[in-house]
Design a protein around this motif. Structure first.
Motif, mmCIF file in Angstrom:
data_model
loop_
_atom_site.group_PDB
_atom_site.id
_atom_site.type_symbol
_atom_site.label_atom_id
_atom_site.label_comp_id
_atom_site.label_asym_id
_atom_site.label_seq_id
_atom_site.Cartn_x
_atom_site.Cartn_y
_atom_site.Cartn_z
ATOM 1 N N SER A 185 0.839 -1.203 0.000
ATOM 2 C CA SER A 185 0.000 0.000 0.000
ATOM 3 C C SER A 185 0.873 1.251 0.000
ATOM 4 N N ASN A 221 -6.180 2.251 -3.388
ATOM 5 C CA ASN A 221 -5.430 1.703 -4.524
ATOM 6 C C ASN A 221 -5.122 0.224 -4.326
ATOM 7 N N THR A 267 -5.832 7.162 0.126
ATOM 8 C CA THR A 267 -5.724 6.878 -1.308
ATOM 9 C C THR A 267 -4.921 5.604 -1.542
ATOM 10 N N GLU A 271 -8.177 -1.658 -5.275
ATOM 11 C CA GLU A 271 -8.274 -1.658 -6.742
ATOM 12 C C GLU A 271 -7.292 -2.651 -7.347
ATOM 13 N N ASP A 279 -0.480 5.021 -10.237
ATOM 14 C CA ASP A 279 -1.263 3.805 -10.059
ATOM 15 C C ASP A 279 -1.590 3.138 -11.388
ATOM 16 N N GLU A 280 -1.817 3.906 -12.431
ATOM 17 C CA GLU A 280 -2.097 3.306 -13.738
ATOM 18 C C GLU A 280 -0.888 2.533 -14.255
#
Length: 335
Positions: free
Chosen positions: A18, A32, A28, A35, A320-321
């Motif tokens: 994380s 993430n 956030t 996700e 993150d992408e």
């Protein structure tokens, strides 16, 4: 050493810390993580583990059992566990209660990975454990035996961990040296080695584990999982750029001043000394960074050298992408 044929022969799993990135926050980072768990489940990854660290501004996964529960609830199939719970930080009874409850909520999907390091500096470890007297890891084998016993019925035991009995997750021992390797072998438990943290000890520890292995009710043969730091992108150059912040973060940690995960631009503009650069380069040598073809060669080489039964990928990327894309490219290699 016997080796797997290729990357297509072993399960791929995920270790997530994380990461809290520069300019962002822990909330956030935790979202993430959820996700990423859903994303990697869709991609076919086998496990999703989270790690216990304390007082680290760049890592949000401190309350491991809480995060495991959230990840397991947000997913359907992927196994979820700890990579790991640092057992000397906790009373065995509490860990048995927590993981018995997780297994009761999510039967057949929880892993209990156990380590003996503090997951922090000494001052923080004292705060976590309540006193300096509790810092010794000498009693780790006895504490582990106590924890394992709580999951077994015992009508004579005065104190029981509810709902641990009847809800026992698989146990794993984690390590970055020979101690846990030998103990895991003696107990007939699966062994997860932190190659991403201690690459120079990987082959000796894996060999020691196999040589020490005694068949048990858990395993008839040794089972080795390697944690590997992997960053994949469309090109080698792009992969090196997005992987660079992890080197600066580790440099800051080694100096005793841990930071949030920097951006690629912050990493590129940092005023490294010559010694800094040497340290970072040495750190990055054990990582597998590059295009899909480069990553394939790196992972196949690691499998050939160790004969590992499973690879657990950890990826520290600012965007993150880019991180989701990296796991997607790695998953494609195993098809």
């Amino acid at each position: 050493m016997t080796s797997a044929n290729s990357l297509t022969d072993v399960p791929l799993s995920v270790l997530d810390l994380s990461p809290i990135v520069s300019g962002s926050d822990a909330g956030t980072a935790l979202r993430n993580t959820i996700e990423l768990a859903r994303h990697t489940e869709r991609l076919g990854y086998h496990r999703f583990w989270v790690a216990e660290h304390h007082n680290m501004p760049g890592i949000a996964s401190s309350a491991t059992a809480v995060l495991i529960g959230q990840v397991a609830t947000a997913t359907e199939r992927i196994r979820v566990g700890s990579g790991g719970v640092m057992l000397p930080n906790h009373a065995s009874l509490i860990i048995a209660e927590q993981f018995g409850m997780l297994e009761a909520f999510h039967p057949g999907r929880i892993d209990l990975g156990i380590g003996r390091a503090p997951g922090s500096d000494q001052r923080t470890a004292i705060a976590v454990r309540g006193s300096a007297a509790a810092l010794s890891a000498e009693a780790f084998p006895q504490q582990l035996a106590e924890l394992m016993a709580y999951f077994e019925p015992d009508e004579h035991r005065a104190v029981n961990a509810v709902p641990a009995v009847g809800h026992k997750p698989p146990f794993w021992l984690l390590g970055s040296s020979g101690f846990s390797a030998q103990l895991a072998g003696a107990l007939g438990l699966p062994f997860a080695f932190a190659h991403h943290f201690s690459a120079q000890n990987t082959i000796p520890a894996v060999r020691l584990y196999r040589e020490s292995f005694t068949p048990s009710e858990t395993l008839s043969e040794p089972y080795v999982m390697l944690g590997a730091s992997v960053t994949a992108a469309d090109t080698d150059e792009q992969a090196r750029r997005i992987a660079a912040p992890s080197g600066l973060a580790f440099l800051s940690l080694r100096r005793g001043r841990p930071i949030k995960l920097p951006s690629p631009q912050e990493a590129a503009e940092y005023p490294y000394t010559e010694m800094d650069r040497m340290f970072v380069e040495e750190r990055m040598e054990s990582q597998i960074i590059g295009s899909p073809e480069t990553v394939r060669k790196g992972l196949d080489g690691l499998l050939a050298d160790t004969g590992a039964d499973e690879i657990m990928v950890t990826t520290m990327i600012y965007d993150d992408e880019d991180r989701l894309r990296s796991y997607e490219l790695i998953a494609d290699l195993a098809k």
